[in-house]
Write a protein that holds these residues in place. Structure first.
Motif, short mmCIF file in Angstrom:
data_model
loop_
_atom_site.label_atom_id
_atom_site.label_comp_id
_atom_site.label_asym_id
_atom_site.label_seq_id
_atom_site.Cartn_x
_atom_site.Cartn_y
_atom_site.Cartn_z
N GLY A 271 99.59 13.20 -45.06
CA GLY A 271 98.46 13.57 -44.21
C GLY A 271 98.10 15.03 -44.37
N GLY A 272 97.19 15.48 -43.55
CA GLY A 272 96.66 16.85 -43.66
C GLY A 272 97.38 17.83 -42.74
N ALA A 273 96.94 19.09 -42.84
CA ALA A 273 97.44 20.17 -41.98
C ALA A 273 96.41 21.28 -42.03
N ASP A 274 96.17 21.94 -40.90
CA ASP A 274 95.12 22.97 -40.86
C ASP A 274 95.56 24.22 -40.11
N VAL A 275 95.05 25.36 -40.58
CA VAL A 275 95.26 26.64 -39.88
C VAL A 275 94.16 26.80 -38.84
N ILE A 276 94.56 27.10 -37.60
CA ILE A 276 93.59 27.29 -36.51
C ILE A 276 93.28 28.78 -36.34
N ALA A 277 94.35 29.61 -36.32
CA ALA A 277 94.14 31.04 -36.05
C ALA A 277 95.38 31.82 -36.47
N ARG A 278 95.20 33.11 -36.66
CA ARG A 278 96.33 34.03 -36.85
C ARG A 278 96.16 35.14 -35.81
N GLY A 279 97.31 35.67 -35.37
CA GLY A 279 97.16 36.73 -34.38
C GLY A 279 98.48 37.40 -34.09
N GLU A 280 98.50 38.09 -32.96
CA GLU A 280 99.70 38.81 -32.53
C GLU A 280 99.96 38.44 -31.08
N TYR A 281 101.14 37.87 -30.82
CA TYR A 281 101.49 37.44 -29.46
C TYR A 281 102.28 38.55 -28.78
#
Ligand SMILES: N[C@H](CCC[C@H](N)C(=O)O)C(=O)O
Length: 285
Positions: A271-281
């Motif tokens: 199946g697929g996989a997707d990047v939603i966002a990158r950031g700093e927590y």
């Protein structure tokens, strides 16, 4: 503490991924980070936390923590996202590689177009079927296939499968009638499962299609569960609803997975996989 993260999803089953090749986190705060970062109001919001980490037995390792801070042993959607991340971020330079999990080492194959991973196939290993390994109380060497399972005054039929994490599979006539919210948490925490359990409701559409909904141990209802979809195919085959060694399309809330339980006893998930966002927590203990 400011922690760089990548938010990714597999069919809507979304996690906050931390790359431990770049950041170092003390073991004792991981459960707290998972609970706090998963909170949709005061954190980033996700089904949990996944660590992509160095391994001495594979090019990369993966650990999963649920929304409640508990650690699971495997995660199908998480493995596809981890494979995508590892290839696209240069942690591996082959299209075929292994990933270490707490449930054992799995083989991953990525399909790439213009440097972007579009589809991932994982050999999820062999299902474990003995009660003692699920684990589920009762006769240790027995399998649990279409067994009567009373919940209050309701008589259900259960098939239990471990993919390294425990799954309780119940077949229903119509998926929209699945008692996900009425029974999900009750079964998740039922004393017959010493480690708790992921709960799946499955409708057999035909001999190559299943409809699927899930209440996850430690996270509740999610859009998809890769290990759960594997468990559903194993359970449907054990009940002779579908044939072995054929590709089964599992229709999850968030999309479809192709699953095959092959003649060697191995479960393949694609199946697929997707990047939603990158950031700093910004983590506060
Ligand atoms: N969402 C994951 C499963 C998480 C399992 C976790 N809830 C547990 O076993 O405690 C998947 O795609 O396989």
């Amino acid at each position: 503490m400011d922690i760089p993260f990548t938010k990714m999803h597999g069919l809507g089953n979304n996690y906050i991924y931390l790359d431990l090749f770049k950041v170092d986190l003390p073991e004792e705060i991981l459960s707290d980070v998972a609970q706090k970062v998963s909170n949709v109001s005061t954190g980033v919001g996700s089904d949990g936390l996944i660590l992509i980490h160095p391994s001495s037995i594979a090019p990369v390792g993966m650990r999963i923590f649920n929304k409640d801070g508990s650690e699971g042993k495997s995660c199908g959607n998480g493995l596809r996202c981890t494979a995508k991340y590892a290839y696209e971020n240069g942690l591996v330079n082959e299209k075929k590689f292994q990933i270490e999990t707490k449930a054992g080492i799995v083989d991953a194959v990525v399909e790439v177009s213009n440097g972007i991973v579009k589809n991932i196939t994982i050999n999820m290993g062999q299902p474990r079927l003995k009660r003692s390994i699920i684990p589920m109380v009762g006769e240790e060497q027995q399998q649990v296939v279409n067994e009567t399972f009373m919940v209050d005054d309701k008589e259900l039929k259960i098939t239990a499968v471990s993919m390294g994490n425990p799954h309780a599979v119940f077949f229903v006539d119509h998926i929209q009638d699945a008692p996900l919210y009425e029974l999900g948490e009750i079964i998740e925490k039922d004393a017959r499962f010493p480690d708790g359990v992921n709960v799946e409701f499955v409708e057999v559409v035909n001999e190559t299609e299943l409809n699927f909904r899930v209440w996850e141990r430690g996270s509740g209802v999610t859009q998809a569960c890769g290990t759960g979809a594997c468990a559903a195919v194993v359970a449907a085959s054990l009940n002779n609803f579908i044939p072995k060694n054929k590709t089964i399309t599992v229709h999850l809330q968030g999309g479809d997975l192709d699953i095959k339980w092959d003649e060697g006893g191995y479960i393949w998930m694609s199946g697929g996989a997707d990047v939603i966002a990158r950031g700093e927590y910004h983590y506060k203990s």
